[in-house]
Design a protein around this motif. Structure first.
Motif, PDB file in Angstrom:
ATOM      1  N   GLN A   1       7.018  13.442   3.999  1.00  0.00           N
ATOM      2  CA  GLN A   1       7.211  12.625   2.800  1.00  0.00           C
ATOM      3  C   GLN A   1       5.863  12.339   2.153  1.00  0.00           C
ATOM      4  N   ARG A   2       5.854  12.348   0.817  1.00  0.00           N
ATOM      5  CA  ARG A   2       4.651  11.975   0.069  1.00  0.00           C
ATOM      6  C   ARG A   2       4.643  10.452  -0.048  1.00  0.00           C
ATOM      7  N   VAL A   3       3.579   9.823   0.414  1.00  0.00           N
ATOM      8  CA  VAL A   3       3.478   8.366   0.459  1.00  0.00           C
ATOM      9  C   VAL A   3       2.242   7.924  -0.312  1.00  0.00           C
ATOM     10  N   THR A   4       2.392   6.867  -1.105  1.00  0.00           N
ATOM     11  CA  THR A   4       1.262   6.235  -1.778  1.00  0.00           C
ATOM     12  C   THR A   4       1.172   4.806  -1.265  1.00  0.00           C
ATOM     13  N   ALA A   5       0.016   4.432  -0.758  1.00  0.00           N
ATOM     14  CA  ALA A   5      -0.169   3.102  -0.183  1.00  0.00           C
ATOM     15  C   ALA A   5      -1.538   2.571  -0.571  1.00  0.00           C
ATOM     16  N   LYS A   6      -1.727   1.283  -0.383  1.00  0.00           N
ATOM     17  CA  LYS A   6      -3.012   0.638  -0.665  1.00  0.00           C
ATOM     18  C   LYS A   6      -3.581   0.099   0.640  1.00  0.00           C
ATOM     19  N   CYS A   7      -4.881   0.298   0.818  1.00  0.00           N
ATOM     20  CA  CYS A   7      -5.524  -0.233   2.011  1.00  0.00           C
ATOM     21  C   CYS A   7      -6.876  -0.816   1.640  1.00  0.00           C
ATOM     22  N   ILE A   8      -7.405  -1.606   2.557  1.00  0.00           N
ATOM     23  CA  ILE A   8      -8.778  -2.085   2.437  1.00  0.00           C
ATOM     24  C   ILE A   8      -9.514  -1.617   3.675  1.00  0.00           C
ATOM     25  N   THR A   9     -10.795  -1.444   3.523  1.00  0.00           N
ATOM     26  CA  THR A   9     -11.603  -1.012   4.655  1.00  0.00           C
ATOM     27  C   THR A   9     -13.008  -1.581   4.546  1.00  0.00           C
ATOM     28  N   SER A  10     -13.616  -1.768   5.694  1.00  0.00           N
ATOM     29  CA  SER A  10     -15.016  -2.178   5.754  1.00  0.00           C
ATOM     30  C   SER A  10     -15.594  -1.622   7.050  1.00  0.00           C
ATOM     31  N   MET A  11     -16.896  -1.688   7.160  1.00  0.00           N
ATOM     32  CA  MET A  11     -17.558  -1.159   8.351  1.00  0.00           C
ATOM     33  C   MET A  11     -17.187  -1.931   9.605  1.00  0.00           C
ATOM     34  N   THR A  12     -16.865  -3.202   9.451  1.00  0.00           N
ATOM     35  CA  THR A  12     -16.597  -4.032  10.625  1.00  0.00           C
ATOM     36  C   THR A  12     -15.130  -4.124  10.995  1.00  0.00           C
ATOM     37  N   SER A  13     -14.220  -4.017   9.995  1.00  0.00           N
ATOM     38  CA  SER A  13     -12.809  -4.234  10.307  1.00  0.00           C
ATOM     39  C   SER A  13     -11.974  -2.965  10.354  1.00  0.00           C
ATOM     40  N   GLY A  14     -12.521  -1.834  10.014  1.00  0.00           N
ATOM     41  CA  GLY A  14     -11.750  -0.601  10.011  1.00  0.00           C
ATOM     42  C   GLY A  14     -10.813  -0.551   8.820  1.00  0.00           C
ATOM     43  N   VAL A  15      -9.688   0.164   8.963  1.00  0.00           N
ATOM     44  CA  VAL A  15      -8.714   0.320   7.883  1.00  0.00           C
ATOM     45  C   VAL A  15      -7.571  -0.661   8.092  1.00  0.00           C
ATOM     46  N   GLN A  16      -7.263  -1.419   7.056  1.00  0.00           N
ATOM     47  CA  GLN A  16      -6.138  -2.342   7.104  1.00  0.00           C
ATOM     48  C   GLN A  16      -5.238  -2.043   5.918  1.00  0.00           C
ATOM     49  N   TRP A  17      -3.961  -1.764   6.192  1.00  0.00           N
ATOM     50  CA  TRP A  17      -2.999  -1.493   5.138  1.00  0.00           C
ATOM     51  C   TRP A  17      -2.517  -2.822   4.602  1.00  0.00           C
ATOM     52  N   LEU A  18      -2.490  -2.983   3.294  1.00  0.00           N
ATOM     53  CA  LEU A  18      -2.174  -4.268   2.679  1.00  0.00           C
ATOM     54  C   LEU A  18      -0.715  -4.664   2.835  1.00  0.00           C
ATOM     55  N   ILE A  19       0.146  -3.698   2.989  1.00  0.00           N
ATOM     56  CA  ILE A  19       1.545  -4.008   3.241  1.00  0.00           C
ATOM     57  C   ILE A  19       1.987  -3.238   4.475  1.00  0.00           C
ATOM     58  N   ASP A  20       2.967  -3.768   5.179  1.00  0.00           N
ATOM     59  CA  ASP A  20       3.428  -3.167   6.426  1.00  0.00           C
ATOM     60  C   ASP A  20       4.040  -1.794   6.185  1.00  0.00           C
ATOM     61  N   LYS A  21       4.801  -1.679   5.111  1.00  0.00           N
ATOM     62  CA  LYS A  21       5.452  -0.414   4.782  1.00  0.00           C
ATOM     63  C   LYS A  21       4.859   0.115   3.486  1.00  0.00           C
ATOM     64  N   PRO A  22       4.103   1.221   3.519  1.00  0.00           N
ATOM     65  CA  PRO A  22       3.538   1.757   2.280  1.00  0.00           C
ATOM     66  C   PRO A  22       4.633   2.077   1.273  1.00  0.00           C
ATOM     67  N   PRO A  23       4.427   1.783  -0.007  1.00  0.00           N
ATOM     68  CA  PRO A  23       5.450   2.039  -1.016  1.00  0.00           C
ATOM     69  C   PRO A  23       5.798   3.518  -1.083  1.00  0.00           C
ATOM     70  N   GLY A  24       7.074   3.803  -1.238  1.00  0.00           N
ATOM     71  CA  GLY A  24       7.521   5.185  -1.368  1.00  0.00           C
ATOM     72  C   GLY A  24       7.758   5.893  -0.050  1.00  0.00           C
ATOM     73  N   SER A  25       7.607   5.183   1.076  1.00  0.00           N
ATOM     74  CA  SER A  25       7.785   5.859   2.368  1.00  0.00           C
ATOM     75  C   SER A  25       9.270   6.098   2.656  1.00  0.00           C
ATOM     76  N   GLY A  26      10.138   5.211   2.171  1.00  0.00           N
ATOM     77  CA  GLY A  26      11.566   5.390   2.327  1.00  0.00           C
ATOM     78  C   GLY A  26      12.077   5.170   3.740  1.00  0.00           C
ATOM     79  N   THR A  27      11.255   4.612   4.612  1.00  0.00           N
ATOM     80  CA  THR A  27      11.671   4.330   5.981  1.00  0.00           C
ATOM     81  C   THR A  27      11.552   2.837   6.252  1.00  0.00           C
ATOM     82  N   GLY A  28      12.130   2.407   7.347  1.00  0.00           N
ATOM     83  CA  GLY A  28      12.129   0.993   7.679  1.00  0.00           C
ATOM     84  C   GLY A  28      10.778   0.465   8.143  1.00  0.00           C
ATOM     85  N   SER A  29       9.915   1.351   8.608  1.00  0.00           N
ATOM     86  CA  SER A  29       8.595   0.909   9.057  1.00  0.00           C
ATOM     87  C   SER A  29       7.550   1.878   8.535  1.00  0.00           C
ATOM     88  N   SER A  30       6.328   1.480   8.658  1.00  0.00           N
ATOM     89  CA  SER A  30       5.237   2.290   8.147  1.00  0.00           C
ATOM     90  C   SER A  30       5.166   3.627   8.870  1.00  0.00           C
TER      91      SER A  30
END
Length: 112
Positions: free
Chosen positions: A80-109
């Motif tokens: 599936q093609r998924v578009t999601a938003k995340c934030i990242t920094s050198m200290t915290s790694g990658v954090q997805w802003l929402i639990d389920k990326p928009p357009g995933s079409g599934t119950g979980s990320s």
């Protein structure tokens, strides 16, 4: 041998030195850090079976001074093609802003 320079005694070394370091800092902030961020996001998606299609900077959505936001488009391990938003920094790694990326079409990320 001593070299004497005539003039008013004003040194140009200080402004040149300052300018050099200003250029180095600007290159680090606008070239090196985003490149490391993109690599961090790519590794996060790859480790969960996805494949990155596109990573775009979202300059106005960062949640603080040290975190930078990105809009990420990728193919999930399910194809599936998924578009999601995340934030990242050198200290915290990658954090997805929402639990389920928009357009995933599934119950979980797809990344979890």
């Amino acid at each position: 041998m001593i070299l004497l320079l005539e003039g008013d005694g004003t040194s140009y070394i200080g402004p040149i030195f300052f300018g050099f370091w200003a250029v180095v800092i600007i290159l680090f902030v606008f070239v090196a850090i985003p490149k490391m961020d993109r690599q961090r996001i790519r590794e996060n998606i790859d480790s969960h079976g996805g494949k990155v299609i596109e990573i775009l900077s979202d300059w106005f959505a960062g949640s603080g001074r040290s975190a930078r936001a990105y809009d990420v488009t990728y193919m999930s391990r399910n194809g599936q093609r998924v578009t999601a938003k995340c934030i990242t920094s050198m200290t915290s790694g990658v954090q997805w802003l929402i639990d389920k990326p928009p357009g995933s079409g599934t119950g979980s990320s797809d990344l979890q």
